[in-house]
Design an enzyme around this catalytic site. Structure first.
Site, short mmCIF file in Angstrom:
data_model
loop_
_atom_site.label_atom_id
_atom_site.label_comp_id
_atom_site.label_asym_id
_atom_site.label_seq_id
_atom_site.Cartn_x
_atom_site.Cartn_y
_atom_site.Cartn_z
N GLU A 59 34.72 23.03 76.47
CA GLU A 59 35.92 22.25 76.77
C GLU A 59 37.16 22.83 76.09
O GLU A 59 38.21 22.96 76.70
CB GLU A 59 35.72 20.78 76.38
N HIS A 128 29.71 7.95 76.78
CA HIS A 128 30.19 8.19 78.16
C HIS A 128 31.08 7.06 78.68
O HIS A 128 31.33 7.00 79.87
CB HIS A 128 29.02 8.32 79.13
C1 LIG Z 1 30.69 17.99 75.57
C2 LIG Z 1 30.03 17.66 76.86
N1 LIG Z 1 30.43 18.27 77.98
C3 LIG Z 1 29.83 17.95 79.16
C4 LIG Z 1 28.82 17.04 79.22
C5 LIG Z 1 28.15 16.68 80.55
N2 LIG Z 1 26.79 17.21 80.59
C6 LIG Z 1 25.74 16.47 80.20
S1 LIG Z 1 24.31 17.32 80.24
C7 LIG Z 1 25.07 18.72 80.77
C8 LIG Z 1 24.26 19.97 80.98
C9 LIG Z 1 23.74 20.54 79.71
O1 LIG Z 1 22.84 21.57 79.95
P1 LIG Z 1 21.89 22.18 78.85
O2 LIG Z 1 22.61 22.22 77.53
O3 LIG Z 1 21.37 23.46 79.36
O4 LIG Z 1 20.72 21.13 78.66
P2 LIG Z 1 19.70 20.55 79.75
O5 LIG Z 1 20.34 19.37 80.39
O6 LIG Z 1 19.42 21.66 80.70
O7 LIG Z 1 18.48 20.13 78.99
C10 LIG Z 1 26.43 18.48 80.93
C11 LIG Z 1 27.38 19.47 81.45
C12 LIG Z 1 28.46 16.40 78.03
N3 LIG Z 1 27.51 15.46 78.01
N4 LIG Z 1 29.06 16.74 76.87
#
Ligand SMILES: Cc1ncc(C[n+]2csc(CCOP(=O)(O)OP(=O)(O)O)c2C)c(N)n1
Lengths: 323, 328
Positions: A59, A128
Site C-alpha cells: 500500500e 475490515h
Molecule cells: C494490508 C492489507 N492489504 C490488503 C488486504 C486484503 N487481502 C486480504 S488477504 C489478501 C491476499 C494475501 O495473500 P497471501 O499473503 O499470499 O496469503 P494467502 O491468502 O494466500 O494465504 C489480500 C490482498 C489486507 N487484508 N491487508
C-alpha cells in the site's frame, strides 16, 4: 433505468479511462480479479494491463507511486481495498500528496484520486470495518468525498479527476449494491453539501453509508408528523458550513448521524461549527448518533448494537423534540 | 468430546490425524457458511493442511505462534479447543474471543497464539517484537510467524526480517506459498519469485520445502527450529503449497486455471500421505477410518456446542475496550 452504485462507479471509471489517456487505475486485484468489490470488473479486458494495473500488496509503495505518477503528468486513480489498509499508506497521502503544493510554494500539484471502501455492517470485524474518514478530513491539502447516492457515485469521479489537488473518495461497502435511477443530470459539484429531503422541524446531517439510514428515519418520522430535513455532507473536506448553517437557521435543531466514533469525529467538528455559526438559532443542544466507542465486533447482534441505526436516530429526534 | 490423538501414537499417525481434523473442520465451516451460521470473511485452508500439521508438531508448547486470517488450522493444532473456535465463528460468548473476532481473529493467550491478523503482513513485526521480548528476558523461545507469499511484498516483511536478522532474534518465518494472493499470481506481484533468495538477501538462512508433504514440512521445521533455538538467529521456511478452494467465500475464483487446480489436487496432502502409509504397512484402512471418524466426531461435537452456546449480552458491548472498565 436503475443501476447499482457499483455500476455507476464502473461507468465513471470507464468514461474517465476512455476520454483521458493520462488516466489509469491501479490497486490490489483491480485487474484479473475484477476488484475486491467488483467495481473494476471487465475493465482489464477493455483497457489492458497498462491502464488497469494490478499491484502487489504494498500500500505504501503503490499509493506513493500514485503520487509520483500524478506529479509526472498522469491522472492516476488508486484503489485501496479498505480504509483500514490505507493506514499503511498514510505517509504518502498525508506527508506528501497533501503537503506538496504548499511546501513547494505552489510549484507542484498532485492530481491524484485515491478511492477506498469504508464502513461496517458485513460482520467483518475490526480490521475490515472501521470508518476513518474523519482522519482524512483532518488533513489540509486534500479534498475528501463520500458519494452516498448512485448519481454521486457516477458524477464525483469526473470532478475529482478535474481537481488539480489530491482527492480521497470513500465508498461505503454497504452502498455498492444500492440501486437507483441514474438521473440525466448526474453531474455534480464537489464543493457543496446536498439537501436530500427538505423539512422544517429539524435537520438530520449525514453522509455516506449512514445517509440511507437518515433518509429512512426521516420518512418514518414523517409518518408520525415530524418533518425532518436531511442533509448529505458529500464533501467531508473542505466542509460546506453554509448549507448546514442555512438549514439549522431554518429548523433550529440538528441531529448528526456519523458512523465514525463520537470522540474527535466529524460529528464533533460539525457540532463545533454549528456552535460557532448559529448558536443563537438553536432551540436544543445538537445531538449525534455515532458508533459506540468499540472496535467493531464480529457477532451480528454486537455489530448492529455498535452502529448507528434507524431506531437510534428516531430516538435521538424524539428526545430532542420531547415526543 | 473426542480427544485429539495422544502423543503415544507414532508421529506419522499424529500428523495424519492433524490433517484430517483440519480438513473436516474446514469442510464443515464451508457448509456452515452456506447455511448462514458463519458470516463475515471466511478463508479456508483446504489443500494446505500439511503446512500447519507438519510445522506445529515441530514447535514446543512454550513457543509463540503468529498467524493470519487463514488461521483456523494453526489455532486448532495449537490446542485451541475446537469448541471455542467454532463458537467464535458463530459469534457466541463461548468463542475464544467472545464473538468479537470471528473467523479471522482467533486468539488464545494461554496457548501463546497471537492471532488471527487480517492486515496482510501485520503479524510479521509483531513476531519480531515477541522474539525481542523473549531475548531481552532471556527466555529460550521460538516465535513462529505464518504468512502468505503475498505478504512478502509488504514493507512490513522487509522491515521485520531485517530487524530479526540484525538483532539475531529467534523468529521462524513460515511462508505458506500457495502461489496466489487473492487473485494475483506470484509472478505478477514479485520481481524476484525465488522467495528464499529474497530472505537470504537479509542474510537469513532460507529453505524451500514441499508443502504438500507433511513429513518434509515437519522435518524441515524441526531442523530450522533447532537452529533458531540454539541462537542462530531467524530462519525462513517456504512451504510450497496450494489452496484447493477460492481465497474466501466471496471469491468466484476466476483467475486460476481449472487444470492447474486439478493438478495440485492430485498431490493432495492427505490422500498422498495416506497412500504412503498404507503402502509402507503403517496404516490399515480401518485405522484410517477410525482417525477420520474421530475427526468428524470432534467437529460434530463442536458444532453442537456452538449451536447451543449463548450470545454475548449487548450490555457487554463495551467490555474489553480497555483493560479497566472505563470508557471515554
Ligand atoms: C494490508 C492489507 N492489504 C490488503 C488486504 C486484503 N487481502 C486480504 S488477504 C489478501 C491476499 C494475501 O495473500 P497471501 O499473503 O499470499 O496469503 P494467502 O491468502 O494466500 O494465504 C489480500 C490482498 C489486507 N487484508 N491487508
Amino acid at each position: 433505468m436503475k443501476i447499482s452504485y457499483r455500476e455507476a462507479l464502473r461507468q465513471a471509471l470507464r468514461e474517465a479511462l476512455s476520454t483521458d489517456p493520462r488516466v489509469f487505475l491501479m490497486g490490489e486485484d483491480v485487474g484479473r480479479y475484477g476488484g475486491s468489490y467488483a467495481v473494476s470488473k471487465g475493465l482489464l479486458d477493455e483497457f489492458g494491463p497498462e491502464r488497469i494495473r494490478d499491484t502487489p500488496l504494498s500500500e505504501l509503495g503503490f499509493v506513493g507511486a500514485g503520487v509520483g505518477a500524478a506529479l509526472g503528468g498522469m491522472r492516476p486513480i488508486v484503489e485501496v481495498m479498505t480504509v483500514n489498509f490505507s493506514l499503511l499508506a498514510l505517509d504518502p497521502i498525508v506527508n506528501t500528496a497533501a503537503a506538496l503544493r504548499h511546501m513547494s510554494g505552489g510549484k507542484f500539484s498532485v492530481p491524484l484520486v485515491v478511492r477506498m471502501a469504508t464502513g461496517a455492517g458485513r460482520q467483518l470485524a475490526a480490521q475490515h470495518s472501521h470508518s476513518l474518514e474523519n482522519w482524512y478530513a483532518h488533513i489540509p491539502g486534500i479534498r475528501v468525498l463520500a458519494p452516498a447516492t448512485v448519481a454521486d457515485a457516477r458524477g464525483m469521479l469526473v470532478q475529482a479527476l478535474a481537481d488539480p489537488d489530491p482527492v480521497v473518495m470513500f465508498e461505503h461497502a454497504q452502498l455498492y449494491n444500492l440501486e437507483d435511477e441514474l438521473p440525466d443530470d448526474w453531474q455534480c459539484d464537489i464543493t457543496h453539501a446536498a439537501v436530500r429531503r427538505p423539512g422544517t422541524q429539524l435537520t438530520l446531517i449525514s453522509y455516506g453509508g449512514s445517509l440511507p439510514k437518515a433518509m429512512q428515519a426521516a420518512s418514518e418520522l414523517a409518518s408520525e408528523g415530524i418533518d425532518a430535513e436531511v442533509i448529505d455532507l458529500r464533501v467531508l473536506r473542505p466542509l460546506d458550513s453554509d448549507t448546514l448553517t442555512a438549514s439549522v437557521c431554518k429548523t433550529h435543531r440538528a441531529v448528526i448521524v456519523d458512523e465514525g466514533w463520537k470522540t474527535c469525529s466529524l460529528a464533533a467538528e460539525i457540532m463545533a461549527r454549528l456552535m460557532e455559526n448559529c448558536f443563537y438559532e438553536l432551540d436544543a443542544p445538537v445531538a449525534r448518533v455515532c458508533s459506540e466507542e468499540v472496535p467493531i465486533p464480529y457477532a451480528k447482534h454486537l455489530e448492529d448494537a455498535a452502529l448507528p441505526q434507524v431506531a437510534k436516530i428516531i430516538a435521538a429526534v424524539r428526545g430532542m423534540l420531547n415526543v | 468430546m473426542t480427544a485429539p490423538p495422544e502423543s503415544g501414537q507414532p508421529l506419522s499417525l499424529q500428523l495424519l490425524a492433524d490433517m484430517l481434523r483440519i480438513r473436516r473442520m474446514e469442510e464443515k465451516c464451508a457448509e456452515l457458511y452456506g447455511a448462514g451460521k458463519i458470516r463475515g470473511f471466511l478463508h479456508l485452508y483446504i489443500g494446505e493442511e500439511a503446512c500447519a500439521a507438519g510445522a506445529l508438531r515441530a514447535l514446543a508448547p512454550e513457543d509463540n505462534i503468529v498467524a493470519t486470517y487463514r488461521e483456523h488450522a494453526h489455532a486448532l493444532l495449537r490446542g485451541v479447543p475446537l469448541r471455542a473456535i467454532m463458537a467464535e465463528m458463530y459469534g457466541k460468548a463461548a468463542g475464544c474471543c467472545r464473538g468479537r473476532g470471528g473467523s479471522m481473529h482467533l486468539f488464545d493467550a494461554a496457548r501463546r497464539f497471537y492471532g488471527g491478523n487480517a492486515i496482510v503482513g501485520g503479524g510479521l513485526p509483531l513476531a519480531v517484537g515477541l522474539a525481542l521480548a523473549d531475548k531481552l528476558q532471556g527466555i529460550a523461545r521460538v516465535t513462529a510467524c505464518f504468512f502468505g507469499e503475498g505478504a512478502m511484498a509488504e514493507g512490513a516483511f522487509h522491515e521485520a526480517i531485517n530487524l530479526a536478522a540484525l538483532w539475531r532474534l529467534p523468529v521462524l518465518f513460515c511462508c505458506e506459498n500457495n502461489l496466489y494472493a487473492m487473485g494475483t499470481a506470484l509472478a505478477r506481484s514479485e520481481s524476484q519469485t525465488d522467495l528464499c533468495a529474497k530472505a537470504a538477501s537479509y542474510r537469513v538462512a532460507a529453505v524451500e520445502v514441499d508443502g504438500m508433504d507433511v513429513r518434509a514440512v515437519h522435518e524441515a521445521t524441526r531442523q530450522a527450529t533447532q537452529q533458531v533455538r540454539a541462537g542462530a538467529g531467524p530462519f525462513f521456511l517456504e512451504y510450497a503449497t496450494y489452496r484447493f478452494r477460492a481465497h474466501s467465500m466471496f471469491d468466484p475464483d476466476l483467475y486460476r486455471d481449472k487444470a492447474e487446480i486439478e493438478q495440485w489436487k492430485q498431490r493432495g496432502p492427505i490422500h498422498s500421505f495416506t497412500a504412503q502409509l498404507k503402502a509402507a504397512g503403517e496404516l490399515t484402512e480401518e485405522a484410517f477410518l477410525a482417525l477420520d471418524a474421530s475427526a468428524e466426531a470432534e467437529v460434530a461435537d463442536a458444532v453442537a456446542y456452538a449451536e447451543a452456546a449463548e450470545m454475548e449480552p449487548i450490555a457487554d458491548l463495551l467490555k474489553d475496550v480497555y483493560t479497566s472498565q472505563e470508557t471515554s
